[in-house]
Design a protein around this motif. Structure first.
Motif, PDB file in Angstrom:
ATOM      1  N   UNK A   1     -10.830  -5.158  -7.706  1.00 11.05           N
ATOM      2  CA  UNK A   1     -10.098  -6.348  -7.308  1.00 11.05           C
ATOM      3  C   UNK A   1      -8.609  -6.012  -7.347  1.00 11.05           C
ATOM      4  N   UNK A   2      -7.802  -6.836  -6.725  1.00  9.73           N
ATOM      5  CA  UNK A   2      -6.352  -6.652  -6.801  1.00  9.73           C
ATOM      6  C   UNK A   2      -5.920  -6.968  -8.223  1.00  9.73           C
ATOM      7  N   UNK A   3      -5.123  -6.068  -8.805  1.00  9.86           N
ATOM      8  CA  UNK A   3      -4.737  -6.166 -10.208  1.00  9.86           C
ATOM      9  C   UNK A   3      -3.273  -6.552 -10.353  1.00  9.86           C
ATOM     10  N   UNK A   4      -2.993  -7.430 -11.284  1.00 17.89           N
ATOM     11  CA  UNK A   4      -1.631  -7.874 -11.570  1.00 17.89           C
ATOM     12  C   UNK A   4      -0.957  -6.872 -12.502  1.00 17.89           C
ATOM     13  N   UNK A   5       0.100  -6.214 -12.032  1.00 18.03           N
ATOM     14  CA  UNK A   5       0.835  -5.250 -12.856  1.00 18.03           C
ATOM     15  C   UNK A   5       2.318  -5.600 -12.936  1.00 18.03           C
ATOM     16  N   UNK A   6       2.652  -6.878 -12.769  1.00 16.45           N
ATOM     17  CA  UNK A   6       4.056  -7.276 -12.746  1.00 16.45           C
ATOM     18  C   UNK A   6       4.794  -6.967 -14.043  1.00 16.45           C
ATOM     19  N   UNK A   7       4.064  -6.810 -15.138  1.00 22.07           N
ATOM     20  CA  UNK A   7       4.710  -6.628 -16.438  1.00 22.07           C
ATOM     21  C   UNK A   7       4.642  -5.195 -16.959  1.00 22.07           C
ATOM     22  N   UNK A   8       4.315  -4.232 -16.103  1.00 23.50           N
ATOM     23  CA  UNK A   8       4.265  -2.843 -16.547  1.00 23.50           C
ATOM     24  C   UNK A   8       5.215  -1.983 -15.707  1.00 23.50           C
ATOM     25  N   UNK A   9       5.688  -0.910 -16.303  1.00 25.17           N
ATOM     26  CA  UNK A   9       6.559   0.022 -15.590  1.00 25.17           C
ATOM     27  C   UNK A   9       5.889   1.359 -15.334  1.00 25.17           C
ATOM     28  N   UNK A  10       4.789   1.638 -16.039  1.00 26.91           N
ATOM     29  CA  UNK A  10       4.055   2.889 -15.870  1.00 26.91           C
ATOM     30  C   UNK A  10       2.558   2.618 -15.935  1.00 26.91           C
TER      31      UNK A  10
ATOM     32  N   UNK B   1       2.134  -4.374  -1.423  1.00 32.36           N
ATOM     33  CA  UNK B   1       3.419  -5.052  -1.341  1.00 32.36           C
ATOM     34  C   UNK B   1       3.214  -6.564  -1.431  1.00 32.36           C
ATOM     35  N   UNK B   2       4.293  -7.322  -1.308  1.00 25.71           N
ATOM     36  CA  UNK B   2       4.233  -8.770  -1.478  1.00 25.71           C
ATOM     37  C   UNK B   2       3.380  -9.458  -0.414  1.00 25.71           C
TER      38      UNK B   2
ATOM     39  N   UNK C   1      -1.522  -2.458   1.867  1.00 28.01           N
ATOM     40  CA  UNK C   1      -1.921  -1.415   0.927  1.00 28.01           C
ATOM     41  C   UNK C   1      -1.175  -0.119   1.224  1.00 28.01           C
ATOM     42  N   UNK C   2      -0.587   0.457   0.190  1.00 32.44           N
ATOM     43  CA  UNK C   2       0.043   1.770   0.257  1.00 32.44           C
ATOM     44  C   UNK C   2      -0.829   2.701  -0.577  1.00 32.44           C
ATOM     45  N   UNK C   3      -1.701   3.473   0.104  1.00 36.17           N
ATOM     46  CA  UNK C   3      -2.730   4.225  -0.608  1.00 36.17           C
ATOM     47  C   UNK C   3      -2.194   5.423  -1.387  1.00 36.17           C
ATOM     48  N   UNK C   4      -2.927   5.722  -2.453  1.00 34.51           N
ATOM     49  CA  UNK C   4      -2.766   6.959  -3.229  1.00 34.51           C
ATOM     50  C   UNK C   4      -1.357   7.181  -3.785  1.00 34.51           C
ATOM     51  N   UNK C   5      -0.771   6.137  -4.377  1.00 37.60           N
ATOM     52  CA  UNK C   5       0.479   6.344  -5.111  1.00 37.60           C
ATOM     53  C   UNK C   5       0.229   7.312  -6.260  1.00 37.60           C
ATOM     54  N   UNK C   6      -1.000   7.296  -6.745  1.00 41.78           N
ATOM     55  CA  UNK C   6      -1.475   8.239  -7.754  1.00 41.78           C
ATOM     56  C   UNK C   6      -2.888   8.637  -7.368  1.00 41.78           C
ATOM     57  N   UNK C   7      -3.140   9.939  -7.225  1.00 42.41           N
ATOM     58  CA  UNK C   7      -4.476  10.433  -6.890  1.00 42.41           C
ATOM     59  C   UNK C   7      -4.871  11.518  -7.882  1.00 42.41           C
TER      60      UNK C   7
ATOM     61  N   UNK D   1       8.940   6.152  -9.910  1.00 41.86           N
ATOM     62  CA  UNK D   1       8.351   5.259  -8.923  1.00 41.86           C
ATOM     63  C   UNK D   1       8.436   3.834  -9.439  1.00 41.86           C
ATOM     64  N   UNK D   2       9.094   2.978  -8.687  1.00 41.36           N
ATOM     65  CA  UNK D   2       9.147   1.564  -9.060  1.00 41.36           C
ATOM     66  C   UNK D   2       7.844   0.915  -8.590  1.00 41.36           C
ATOM     67  N   UNK D   3       7.134   0.301  -9.519  1.00 42.24           N
ATOM     68  CA  UNK D   3       5.848  -0.310  -9.195  1.00 42.24           C
ATOM     69  C   UNK D   3       6.040  -1.726  -8.663  1.00 42.24           C
ATOM     70  N   UNK D   4       5.234  -2.120  -7.674  1.00 39.53           N
ATOM     71  CA  UNK D   4       5.263  -3.504  -7.210  1.00 39.53           C
ATOM     72  C   UNK D   4       4.486  -4.394  -8.183  1.00 39.53           C
TER      73      UNK D   4
END
Length: 123
Positions: free
Chosen positions: A27-36, A62-63, A67-73, A94-97
């Motif tokens: 599912x789409x995950x909320x990561x607004x409060x993490x930096x890494x 993005x907002x 989908x921007x795939x594979x920011x981390x693979x 990398x600034x996370x959305x």
């Protein structure tokens, strides 16, 4: 400064059995409060099938939900074992959305992985 300096579990799939070639996303995950983010995969048992592979990645959204795939693979798993990696402000500049998803792909002919734990942690 991160709200969770010691990290928190954002998402996990514990002790799963994965089979059949193709890709699946969390599912789409909320990561607004993490930096890494730290992504980890553990396969307890030897996979079956012909040339089975399990790949795992973090896709950023993005907002508008694009989908921007594979920011981390992670490196593909082809046997029992583990892989992990991280991305974000302090680990890869990398600034996370505000949202992400975890995507896993099974490759090969009739691949089957059992005892699979996939985890995403954030801080």
């Amino acid at each position: 400064m991160a709200i969770y300096p010691y990290g928190r579990k954002v998402w996990s799939l514990d002790g799963a059995s994965l089979s059949g070639a193709g890709s699946t996303s969390s599912v789409v995950l909320d990561i607004h409060d993490v930096t890494d983010l730290w992504l980890a995969a553990f396969v307890a048992n030897a996979p079956t099938g012909t040339t089975p592979t399990l790949t795992l990645q973090v896709d950023l959204l993005d907002q508008d939900g694009n989908v921007f795939p594979a920011a981390l693979a992670l490196t593909a798993l082809t046997a029992a074992g583990h892989q992990s990696g991280s991305c974000g402000l302090y680990t890869s500049n990398l600034v996370l959305p505000m949202q992400c998803q975890v995507t896993w792909t099974l490759g090969g002919t009739t691949p089957a992985f059992t005892g699979v734990t996939l985890s995403l942690f954030g801080r």
